[in-house]
Write a protein that holds these residues in place. Structure first.
Motif, PDB file in Angstrom:
ATOM      1  N   PHE A 177       0.844  -1.189   0.000  1.00 18.20           N
ATOM      2  CA  PHE A 177       0.000   0.000   0.000  1.00 18.20           C
ATOM      3  C   PHE A 177       0.875   1.233   0.000  1.00 18.20           C
ATOM      4  CE2 PHE A 177       0.614  -1.460   4.307  1.00 18.20           C
ATOM      5  CZ  PHE A 177       0.821  -0.324   5.061  1.00 18.20           C
ATOM      6  N   ASN A 178       0.270   2.414   0.141  1.00 20.13           N
ATOM      7  CA  ASN A 178       1.014   3.669   0.050  1.00 20.13           C
ATOM      8  C   ASN A 178       0.507   4.666   1.097  1.00 20.13           C
ATOM      9  OD1 ASN A 178      -1.346   4.977  -1.038  1.00 20.13           O
ATOM     10  ND2 ASN A 178      -0.872   4.009  -2.996  1.00 20.13           N
ATOM     11  N   ALA A 179       1.033   5.881   1.047  1.00 21.10           N
ATOM     12  CA  ALA A 179       0.648   6.907   2.029  1.00 21.10           C
ATOM     13  C   ALA A 179      -0.823   7.296   1.876  1.00 21.10           C
ATOM     14  CB  ALA A 179       1.543   8.136   1.885  1.00 21.10           C
ATOM     15  N   ALA A 180      -1.337   7.327   0.642  1.00 23.34           N
ATOM     16  CA  ALA A 180      -2.752   7.652   0.430  1.00 23.34           C
ATOM     17  C   ALA A 180      -3.646   6.609   1.098  1.00 23.34           C
ATOM     18  CB  ALA A 180      -3.059   7.721  -1.064  1.00 23.34           C
ATOM     19  N   ASP A 181      -3.296   5.338   0.925  1.00 23.07           N
ATOM     20  CA  ASP A 181      -4.070   4.261   1.550  1.00 23.07           C
ATOM     21  C   ASP A 181      -4.020   4.368   3.073  1.00 23.07           C
ATOM     22  OD1 ASP A 181      -4.493   3.250  -1.027  1.00 23.07           O
ATOM     23  OD2 ASP A 181      -2.727   1.954  -0.899  1.00 23.07           O
ATOM     24  N   THR A 182      -2.868   4.744   3.591  1.00 26.74           N
ATOM     25  CA  THR A 182      -2.718   4.916   5.034  1.00 26.74           C
ATOM     26  C   THR A 182      -3.632   6.035   5.534  1.00 26.74           C
ATOM     27  OG1 THR A 182      -0.427   4.170   4.894  1.00 26.74           O
ATOM     28  CG2 THR A 182      -1.051   5.382   6.884  1.00 26.74           C
ATOM     29  N   ALA A 183      -3.678   7.141   4.802  1.00 23.67           N
ATOM     30  CA  ALA A 183      -4.543   8.262   5.189  1.00 23.67           C
ATOM     31  C   ALA A 183      -6.017   7.858   5.137  1.00 23.67           C
ATOM     32  CB  ALA A 183      -4.291   9.464   4.278  1.00 23.67           C
ATOM     33  N   ILE A 184      -6.397   7.115   4.101  1.00 23.99           N
ATOM     34  CA  ILE A 184      -7.778   6.652   3.987  1.00 23.99           C
ATOM     35  C   ILE A 184      -8.136   5.751   5.165  1.00 23.99           C
ATOM     36  CG2 ILE A 184      -9.352   5.196   2.635  1.00 23.99           C
ATOM     37  CD1 ILE A 184      -7.817   6.278   0.109  1.00 23.99           C
ATOM     38  N   THR A 185      -7.254   4.843   5.515  1.00 27.80           N
ATOM     39  CA  THR A 185      -7.493   3.931   6.642  1.00 27.80           C
ATOM     40  C   THR A 185      -7.590   4.696   7.951  1.00 27.80           C
ATOM     41  OG1 THR A 185      -6.372   2.142   5.474  1.00 27.80           O
ATOM     42  CG2 THR A 185      -6.598   1.912   7.868  1.00 27.80           C
ATOM     43  N   CYS A 186      -6.676   5.626   8.186  1.00 28.54           N
ATOM     44  CA  CYS A 186      -6.724   6.443   9.420  1.00 28.54           C
ATOM     45  C   CYS A 186      -8.011   7.261   9.458  1.00 28.54           C
ATOM     46  CB  CYS A 186      -5.504   7.353   9.503  1.00 28.54           C
ATOM     47  SG  CYS A 186      -3.958   6.476   9.811  1.00 28.54           S
ATOM     48  N   GLY A 187      -8.407   7.811   8.318  1.00 31.32           N
ATOM     49  CA  GLY A 187      -9.654   8.568   8.248  1.00 31.32           C
ATOM     50  C   GLY A 187     -10.857   7.695   8.575  1.00 31.32           C
ATOM     51  N   ALA A 188     -10.879   6.480   8.056  1.00 32.52           N
ATOM     52  CA  ALA A 188     -11.989   5.562   8.340  1.00 32.52           C
ATOM     53  C   ALA A 188     -12.048   5.220   9.829  1.00 32.52           C
ATOM     54  CB  ALA A 188     -11.851   4.298   7.503  1.00 32.52           C
ATOM     55  N   ILE A 189     -10.893   5.008  10.437  1.00 30.48           N
ATOM     56  CA  ILE A 189     -10.851   4.723  11.880  1.00 30.48           C
ATOM     57  C   ILE A 189     -11.374   5.921  12.668  1.00 30.48           C
ATOM     58  CG2 ILE A 189      -9.277   4.340  13.836  1.00 30.48           C
ATOM     59  CD1 ILE A 189      -7.579   2.617  11.821  1.00 30.48           C
ATOM     60  N   LEU A 190     -10.969   7.122  12.277  1.00 35.13           N
ATOM     61  CA  LEU A 190     -11.455   8.328  12.959  1.00 35.13           C
ATOM     62  C   LEU A 190     -12.957   8.520  12.772  1.00 35.13           C
ATOM     63  CD1 LEU A 190      -8.579  10.897  12.286  1.00 35.13           C
ATOM     64  CD2 LEU A 190      -9.098   9.664  14.408  1.00 35.13           C
ATOM     65  N   LEU A 191     -13.489   8.146  11.601  1.00 40.64           N
ATOM     66  CA  LEU A 191     -14.943   8.220  11.404  1.00 40.64           C
ATOM     67  C   LEU A 191     -15.673   7.283  12.360  1.00 40.64           C
ATOM     68  CD1 LEU A 191     -15.571   8.406   7.546  1.00 40.64           C
ATOM     69  CD2 LEU A 191     -16.025  10.158   9.262  1.00 40.64           C
ATOM     70  N   ILE A 192     -15.130   6.108  12.541  1.00 40.67           N
ATOM     71  CA  ILE A 192     -15.737   5.154  13.483  1.00 40.67           C
ATOM     72  C   ILE A 192     -15.685   5.709  14.897  1.00 40.67           C
ATOM     73  CG2 ILE A 192     -15.465   2.865  14.544  1.00 40.67           C
ATOM     74  CD1 ILE A 192     -14.467   1.933  11.707  1.00 40.67           C
ATOM     75  N   LEU A 193     -14.532   6.251  15.294  1.00 34.55           N
ATOM     76  CA  LEU A 193     -14.408   6.849  16.631  1.00 34.55           C
ATOM     77  C   LEU A 193     -15.374   8.014  16.807  1.00 34.55           C
ATOM     78  CD1 LEU A 193     -10.539   6.826  17.141  1.00 34.55           C
ATOM     79  CD2 LEU A 193     -12.233   5.370  18.264  1.00 34.55           C
ATOM     80  N   ASP A 194     -15.499   8.840  15.777  1.00 34.88           N
ATOM     81  CA  ASP A 194     -16.420   9.978  15.845  1.00 34.88           C
ATOM     82  C   ASP A 194     -17.855   9.485  16.032  1.00 34.88           C
ATOM     83  OD1 ASP A 194     -17.058  12.885  15.497  1.00 34.88           O
ATOM     84  OD2 ASP A 194     -18.125  12.095  13.750  1.00 34.88           O
ATOM     85  N   GLU A 195     -18.225   8.461  15.299  1.00 35.49           N
ATOM     86  CA  GLU A 195     -19.585   7.928  15.417  1.00 35.49           C
ATOM     87  C   GLU A 195     -19.808   7.307  16.789  1.00 35.49           C
ATOM     88  OE1 GLU A 195     -23.515   7.122  14.391  1.00 35.49           O
ATOM     89  OE2 GLU A 195     -22.048   8.546  13.638  1.00 35.49           O
ATOM     90  N   LEU A 196     -18.819   6.584  17.300  1.00 34.90           N
ATOM     91  CA  LEU A 196     -18.953   5.995  18.642  1.00 34.90           C
ATOM     92  C   LEU A 196     -19.114   7.082  19.702  1.00 34.90           C
ATOM     93  CD1 LEU A 196     -16.340   3.099  18.426  1.00 34.90           C
ATOM     94  CD2 LEU A 196     -18.846   2.894  18.460  1.00 34.90           C
ATOM     95  N   ARG A 197     -18.361   8.163  19.562  1.00 35.61           N
ATOM     96  CA  ARG A 197     -18.502   9.291  20.495  1.00 35.61           C
ATOM     97  C   ARG A 197     -19.878   9.929  20.383  1.00 35.61           C
ATOM     98  NH1 ARG A 197     -13.587  13.264  19.733  1.00 35.61           N
ATOM     99  NH2 ARG A 197     -15.196  14.577  20.604  1.00 35.61           N
ATOM    100  N   ARG A 198     -20.371  10.075  19.157  1.00 41.82           N
ATOM    101  CA  ARG A 198     -21.678  10.674  18.935  1.00 41.82           C
ATOM    102  C   ARG A 198     -22.775   9.798  19.543  1.00 41.82           C
ATOM    103  NH1 ARG A 198     -26.018  10.238  16.236  1.00 41.82           N
ATOM    104  NH2 ARG A 198     -25.334   8.414  15.090  1.00 41.82           N
ATOM    105  N   VAL A 199     -22.674   8.505  19.338  1.00 40.12           N
ATOM    106  CA  VAL A 199     -23.677   7.577  19.890  1.00 40.12           C
ATOM    107  C   VAL A 199     -23.629   7.605  21.408  1.00 40.12           C
ATOM    108  CG1 VAL A 199     -24.265   5.123  20.117  1.00 40.12           C
ATOM    109  CG2 VAL A 199     -23.777   6.091  17.860  1.00 40.12           C
ATOM    110  N   LYS A 200     -22.426   7.642  21.967  1.00 39.34           N
ATOM    111  CA  LYS A 200     -22.269   7.662  23.421  1.00 39.34           C
ATOM    112  C   LYS A 200     -22.896   8.943  24.008  1.00 39.34           C
ATOM    113  CE  LYS A 200     -18.906   7.123  27.103  1.00 39.34           C
ATOM    114  NZ  LYS A 200     -17.510   6.945  27.439  1.00 39.34           N
TER     115      LYS A 200
END
Length: 165
Positions: free
Chosen positions: A139-162
């Motif tokens: 993979f590459n740096a773009a893929d890494t950014a996409i993956t980190c962004g997806a993880i942050l979206l999940i964290l954001d949603e978990l915080r919102r639900v909480k």
């Protein structure tokens, strides 16, 4: 709990800045690898990590990489559509830092890979993690950014639900 509107934030500029940094980091690292390595060449860095130059004509994990070439334009169009939707979301929710950071990382990564598809017809990958003879797809740096962004979206949603409970 409803998401805050753009008027509560500072606009698109900071989020576009994050995306541009991701694109620059992605393109610079790919250029370094392209100038330094021959296709398929690898250098062992650690017992679990190599740098290698490979091309991905498909999507994540080389999905559709062996198709007849239509996938280049399909994934290019998909990346551009995703970018437009992300820009709309960033404008609408610019005051939400975690949400917008996540979207900005995804935007920068998506556009970094779109640039590769338009210029080269494939995405340049070079990060190769492995355990014994099992290799994670490169993979590459773009893929890494996409993956980190997806993880942050999940964290954001978990915080919102909480907060909503």
């Amino acid at each position: 709990m409803a998401r805050r509107s753009a008027s509560a934030g500072s606009g698109l500029a900071p989020w576009m800045g994050v995306a541009v940094i991701v694109i620059l980091l992605d393109q610079i690292t790919k250029l370094i690898i392209l100038k330094t390595f021959a296709y398929g060449e690898f250098h062992r860095i650690t017992s679990f990590f190599n740098l290698v130059l490979v091309y991905n004509r498909g999507a994540a994990f080389s999905f559709l990489s062996s198709a007849d070439g239509w996938q280049r334009w399909f994934f290019t169009a998909l990346g551009i559509i995703a970018a437009v939707v992300i820009l709309w979301l960033l404008k609408r929710h610019s005051g939400q830092k975690l949400f917008c950071t996540a979207l900005s990382l995804i935007l920068g990564g998506a556009l970094g890979n779109v640039i590769d598809r338009v210029i080269y017809g494939h995405v340049t990958d070079f990060l190769d993690f492995h355990l014994n003879n099992w290799h994670w797809p490169a993979f590459n740096a773009a893929d890494t950014a996409i993956t980190c962004g997806a993880i942050l979206l999940i964290l954001d949603e978990l915080r919102r639900v909480k907060r909503g409970k």
